[in-house]
Write a protein that holds these residues in place. Sequence first.
Motif, PDB file in Angstrom:
ATOM      1  N   LEU A 177      -2.114  -1.180  16.098  1.00  0.00           N
ATOM      2  CA  LEU A 177      -3.168  -0.778  15.158  1.00  0.00           C
ATOM      3  C   LEU A 177      -3.274   0.739  15.091  1.00  0.00           C
ATOM      4  N   LEU A 178      -3.100   1.399  16.252  1.00  0.00           N
ATOM      5  CA  LEU A 178      -3.165   2.867  16.271  1.00  0.00           C
ATOM      6  C   LEU A 178      -1.988   3.474  15.502  1.00  0.00           C
ATOM      7  N   VAL A 179      -0.777   2.936  15.754  1.00  0.00           N
ATOM      8  CA  VAL A 179       0.402   3.444  15.050  1.00  0.00           C
ATOM      9  C   VAL A 179       0.223   3.256  13.551  1.00  0.00           C
ATOM     10  N   ALA A 180      -0.257   2.062  13.168  1.00  0.00           N
ATOM     11  CA  ALA A 180      -0.447   1.778  11.746  1.00  0.00           C
ATOM     12  C   ALA A 180      -1.458   2.749  11.145  1.00  0.00           C
ATOM     13  N   ARG A 181      -2.507   3.016  11.905  1.00  0.00           N
ATOM     14  CA  ARG A 181      -3.537   3.937  11.403  1.00  0.00           C
ATOM     15  C   ARG A 181      -2.968   5.340  11.243  1.00  0.00           C
ATOM     16  N   ALA A 182      -2.180   5.775  12.264  1.00  0.00           N
ATOM     17  CA  ALA A 182      -1.599   7.110  12.204  1.00  0.00           C
ATOM     18  C   ALA A 182      -0.606   7.217  11.055  1.00  0.00           C
ATOM     19  N   ALA A 183       0.131   6.118  10.805  1.00  0.00           N
ATOM     20  CA  ALA A 183       1.192   6.170   9.796  1.00  0.00           C
ATOM     21  C   ALA A 183       0.621   6.064   8.392  1.00  0.00           C
ATOM     22  N   GLY A 184      -0.251   5.102   8.177  1.00  0.00           N
ATOM     23  CA  GLY A 184      -0.681   4.836   6.814  1.00  0.00           C
ATOM     24  C   GLY A 184      -2.148   5.118   6.563  1.00  0.00           C
ATOM     25  N   GLY A 185      -2.895   5.306   7.642  1.00  0.00           N
ATOM     26  CA  GLY A 185      -4.313   5.549   7.478  1.00  0.00           C
ATOM     27  C   GLY A 185      -5.100   4.289   7.208  1.00  0.00           C
ATOM     28  N   ARG A 186      -4.388   3.162   6.975  1.00  0.00           N
ATOM     29  CA  ARG A 186      -5.116   1.933   6.740  1.00  0.00           C
ATOM     30  C   ARG A 186      -4.233   0.746   7.126  1.00  0.00           C
ATOM     31  N   ALA A 187      -4.856  -0.423   7.169  1.00  0.00           N
ATOM     32  CA  ALA A 187      -4.138  -1.607   7.644  1.00  0.00           C
ATOM     33  C   ALA A 187      -3.299  -2.207   6.527  1.00  0.00           C
ATOM     34  N   ASP A 188      -2.407  -1.415   5.988  1.00  0.00           N
ATOM     35  CA  ASP A 188      -1.458  -1.891   4.993  1.00  0.00           C
ATOM     36  C   ASP A 188      -0.531  -2.908   5.668  1.00  0.00           C
ATOM     37  N   SER A 189      -0.241  -4.015   4.992  1.00  0.00           N
ATOM     38  CA  SER A 189       0.517  -5.078   5.669  1.00  0.00           C
ATOM     39  C   SER A 189       1.916  -4.616   6.040  1.00  0.00           C
ATOM     40  N   ARG A 190       2.556  -3.826   5.177  1.00  0.00           N
ATOM     41  CA  ARG A 190       3.915  -3.387   5.501  1.00  0.00           C
ATOM     42  C   ARG A 190       3.898  -2.436   6.686  1.00  0.00           C
ATOM     43  N   VAL A 191       2.886  -1.546   6.703  1.00  0.00           N
ATOM     44  CA  VAL A 191       2.788  -0.598   7.809  1.00  0.00           C
ATOM     45  C   VAL A 191       2.551  -1.348   9.119  1.00  0.00           C
ATOM     46  N   LEU A 192       1.679  -2.365   9.076  1.00  0.00           N
ATOM     47  CA  LEU A 192       1.406  -3.156  10.280  1.00  0.00           C
ATOM     48  C   LEU A 192       2.671  -3.832  10.790  1.00  0.00           C
ATOM     49  N   LEU A 193       3.432  -4.381   9.846  1.00  0.00           N
ATOM     50  CA  LEU A 193       4.665  -5.075  10.198  1.00  0.00           C
ATOM     51  C   LEU A 193       5.630  -4.104  10.886  1.00  0.00           C
ATOM     52  N   MET A 194       5.791  -2.932  10.281  1.00  0.00           N
ATOM     53  CA  MET A 194       6.733  -1.963  10.850  1.00  0.00           C
ATOM     54  C   MET A 194       6.232  -1.450  12.191  1.00  0.00           C
ATOM     55  N   ALA A 195       4.925  -1.198  12.279  1.00  0.00           N
ATOM     56  CA  ALA A 195       4.372  -0.736  13.553  1.00  0.00           C
ATOM     57  C   ALA A 195       4.604  -1.786  14.627  1.00  0.00           C
ATOM     58  N   GLY A 196       4.462  -3.063  14.267  1.00  0.00           N
ATOM     59  CA  GLY A 196       4.697  -4.149  15.217  1.00  0.00           C
ATOM     60  C   GLY A 196       6.127  -4.152  15.712  1.00  0.00           C
ATOM     61  N   VAL A 197       7.062  -3.993  14.785  1.00  0.00           N
ATOM     62  CA  VAL A 197       8.474  -3.999  15.163  1.00  0.00           C
ATOM     63  C   VAL A 197       8.774  -2.819  16.099  1.00  0.00           C
TER      64      VAL A 197
END
Lengths: 328, 262
Positions: A130-150
């Motif tokens: 969630l932190l990586v996703a926030r840093a990368a996209g600023g929001r819980a965008d589904s693609r960003v979450l997926l990539m952060a998870g990977v």
Amino acid sequence: MSVPRRLWWLLGLALLAVATLGLAVGAVPLTPSEVWRALSGVGDPAAIAIVTDLRLPRVVLGIVVGAGLAASGTALQMTLRNPLAEPYLLGVSGGAAVGAVLAVVLGVTAPGVVPLAAFGGAMLAVMLVLLVARAAGGRADSRVLLMAGVVVGAFCTAAIMVALGTAPEGTVRGALWWMMGSLGDAQWSSVRWIACYVVAGIACLVWWGRDLDVLALGEDAAASLGIDVERVTRRVYLGASLLAAATVAGAGLIGFVGLIVPAIARALGTRSSRETVLASALAGGILVVAADLVARTVLRPTELPLGAVTALVGVPFFLWRLRAGVAR
Amino acid sequence: MIHFDNVVLRYAGSQEPAVQGVTLEALAGRLTAVVGPNGSGKSTLVRTLLGRLAPESGRVTLDGRPISDLTRRQVATTLAVVSQREEPAFPLRARDFIALGRYPHGSAFSAPSAADREAVASAIARADLEALAERSTDELSGGEWQRVRIARALAQGGRALVLDEPTTFLDVGHEMSVFELLDSLARAGQCILLVSHQLNLVARFADQMVLLHRGLVAATGRPADVMRGDVLERVYEWPLVVTRDPAVGAPVLVPLRGRGTP
């Protein structure tokens, strides 16, 4: 939005059958009627002990773990709108593995420590995603979450390699065994709380069913329908991850269940998320108990790693689905 | 009923605002069309109506109330948006897909009410989808899919409908059926705000046109006022002429070949 009542009967009966088989098969084989008598507490005291103390916790853990993984996978797939999303891919399992492997390698193996370490590791991984996703996209965008998870998953794998590479001789096998998943450590004390946790988690996902349906439409469509896309995505992601973390704490890493069972449920005709979550939970329980049955019988007395069995079943199924999808 | 009042919109991290002070209104019973080249800010206006981008300055109001003062549910029950793209990850029956339009009207476990069922049935009828209602969404053609999406927006039950390029990728017949549907909805009192690249069709159907250029309104008014060769040529940066369609009498834009030759 309804599937034939037949499907629920089918899943229920299949679960009952596979669970009975799971209780009957073992070093001391029992007949189904002996199993049922033992469950109701009559008959041979030895059979009662074998069924209720040894085999029942294992079967119940199998049902609970399978249901939790499959329901979690369903929710993640709908929220992230990706049929490949599953707890495995999204760092949850990786984090749990890091926690457990660290505990094993450091020799902290008092009862209950490894599951707790796994749960803690999974929680940390989810927070990190969630932190990586926030840093990368600023929001819980589904693609960003997926990539952060990977990315977090890959990081966890690397951390496990480092831990195993520097571990003392004897501990590596124990850590590996845990990473391959097993229901062998099932005891009522731990099964009970994992069951409560999984039931609560699935109840949440069912409660959020309408939100999941709307999120699965896509971000703009969901926003048009009045949902706070980012907040609800984060909530479901967290809930589904905690559900998966609890199962990992109970049985180690069991792959492919969260990936293929939702696909099976949809292939059986479920459409709305509530139906798919519930049907997945039943089918997941069936799959894991059946896989455990295979794992502990084919090479008896040697037990195969459960995670390997689910993967061996999962890969051909997945290829078949892929072909069916491409053919259309 | 939808008003943009001197609205400035900027995406996070970009230097120049995508919309630099736009004023426009879309009224009930009217088909209002926003046109303009790629990147002129059309879709950015739609994002604001989706609640996904807040104005840097200016006001966006819905029935006179600032959209930022309304809850998401209040907005969703007044205004439905059919955004540019939508690919459902998992197929649904068309009827169930349309029924999801009732989401803002229900709570977590409420069964569909009589009003819900009626809204869905009426949406299916208005979008002429009776024959397709039991189909799966992955078996629909492009034109059918767009009509199903519009039907979901209708089922939402609001008085305003916002569509972002609903006829891209559609053939002439399906494109016309969408425009006819929007026209009949406007005549029935709906407020329609349409973002489109189809200048010629817009000129035939719209009551009001707004031409955007680099985040500003370059022209606004009735189609005859906006469809002017000099204005369009400047905005689209391409030689063109505007003539009158001999068959239907509407203004028609005819782009010329590169060097101004026909």
